[in-house]
Design an enzyme around this catalytic site. Structure first.
Site, PDB file in Angstrom:
ATOM      1  CG  HIS A  43      42.329  40.057  29.396  1.00 34.81           C
ATOM      2  ND1 HIS A  43      41.856  39.439  28.255  1.00 34.81           N
ATOM      3  CD2 HIS A  43      42.634  39.055  30.260  1.00 34.81           C
ATOM      4  CE1 HIS A  43      41.876  38.126  28.433  1.00 34.81           C
ATOM      5  NE2 HIS A  43      42.344  37.861  29.640  1.00 34.81           N
ATOM      6  CD  GLU A  44      43.987  39.161  33.861  1.00 35.54           C
ATOM      7  OE1 GLU A  44      43.225  38.452  34.558  1.00 35.54           O
ATOM      8  OE2 GLU A  44      44.663  38.706  32.923  1.00 35.54           O
TER       9      GLU A  44
ATOM     10  CG  HIS B 152      38.992  37.119  33.001  1.00 36.36           C
ATOM     11  ND1 HIS B 152      38.384  36.217  32.137  1.00 36.36           N
ATOM     12  CD2 HIS B 152      40.291  37.202  32.595  1.00 36.36           C
ATOM     13  CE1 HIS B 152      39.271  35.784  31.259  1.00 36.36           C
ATOM     14  NE2 HIS B 152      40.433  36.369  31.504  1.00 36.36           N
TER      15      HIS B 152
ATOM     16  CD  GLU C 285      41.857  33.986  29.000  1.00 36.15           C
ATOM     17  OE1 GLU C 285      42.515  35.009  28.738  1.00 36.15           O
ATOM     18  OE2 GLU C 285      41.550  33.650  30.163  1.00 36.15           O
TER      19      GLU C 285
END
Length: 305
Positions: free
Chosen positions: A169-170, A173, A226
């Site tokens: 997920h990070e 980004h 997100e």
């Protein structure tokens, strides 16, 4: 009546003739015009999501990576990384390596779904990860590939599959250039603040307008980031031979760790846990397809690339 210098008399013209345009309106109009120009002239298509995004064209990719490196060095100067040879540091590095190894194929696959060529933004990343001693259940990845995982995340994640979901997920980004998009949004916000101040609005009016902009634009955009990172990160974890199904119990535990005190979604930068879990569940068939497609049986059995 008034007397003119030559002794003649004439009637005073009635007041209330034609009025000029209010200067405040002109100021607001000029700022609004610049905001619209900035918005449309800095749009580009993100190949991975297929959506049009706002990124300042004056911000080069190298500038973005430099900013990421500077932020990372500043964080490490203030935080305390654990021993790089400790078991947790080695485990986190191993997870990161597997995820990073699948970045090109996942980016290419997602871009192909949108009829776009594979992006090249991450090709120059100098990937690095540190584990930082902290009670925070958190992690981050900056432009340029600099990552950190806080030790407080370890007991919440519980296993490498869940840790890979968070780290994926990070990483997402950074791949999606969400930091650059936030910088462009901040510039638009500053334009709005300047317009309010220079047009003579009182502080309360300015505050109301900025609040409306936050609830109507900035916060929904942050929640969208997100959700995008959840999808791309889940595909990365699946392609790297991790079990994407661990994402759902992970976010249930994350909700429990916060004490279930999440603020209302409309006023938050993140989707509420229920929304997030529902989105992840809907993505699970696609994630399992990516796992089957990009994770060979030998890799899955060994847990290695």
């Amino acid at each position: 009546m008034r007397r003119d210098p030559f002794g003649g008399r004439h009637r005073q013209q009635p007041s209330g003739g034609r009025r000029g345009i209010n200067p405040r309106f002109i100021i607001l109009l000029l700022f609004a015009g610049y905001g619209v120009y900035y918005w449309f002239s800095n749009q580009s298509v993100d190949a991975v999501t297929g959506e049009s995004v706002l990124i300042d064209r004056n911000l080069s990719i190298e500038d973005e990576k430099t900013l990421g490196l500077q932020a990372y060095q500043e964080i490490l100067s203030q935080e305390r990384p654990v021993d790089p040879d400790s078991p947790i540091a080695r485990q986190v590095r191993g997870i990161a390596e597997r995820l990073v190894d699948k970045v090109p194929v996942v980016e290419q696959a997602l871009a192909a779904e949108n009829g776009q060529p594979a992006p090249t933004f991450s090709q120059g990343f100098a990937w690095e990860v540190n584990v930082i001693e902290s009670e925070q259940a958190n992690a981050f990845c900056l432009p340029g590939g600099k990552m950190a995982v806080y030790t407080g995340l370890v007991p919440v994640a519980r296993n490498e599959n869940a840790m890979a979901v968070v780290m994926g997920h990070e990483i997402a980004h950074a791949l999606l250039r969400h930091g650059a998009q936030r910088m462009a949004q901040q510039k638009l916000s500053q334009v709005g603040q300047m317009a309010g101040a220079m047009s003579g609005m009182d502080p309360q009016q300015q505050q109301m307008i900025m609040a409306a902009m936050g609830y109507g634009y900035l916060l929904p955009y942050a929640r969208k980031h997100e959700t995008q990172a959840d999808e791309v990160g889940l595909m990365l974890a699946a392609a790297a031979c991790f079990d994407p199904q661990e994402a759902v119990p992970l976010w249930e535990r994350m909700s429990e760790a916060s004490g279930g005190q999440a603020q209302p979604e409309f006023s938050s930068t993140h989707p509420n846990p229920g929304t997030r879990i529902a989105n992840l569940q809907s993505l699970m068939p696609k994630a399992m397809e990516y796992r089957e497609r990009f994770c060979s049986p030998a890799q899955a059995a060994s847990g290695q690339r």
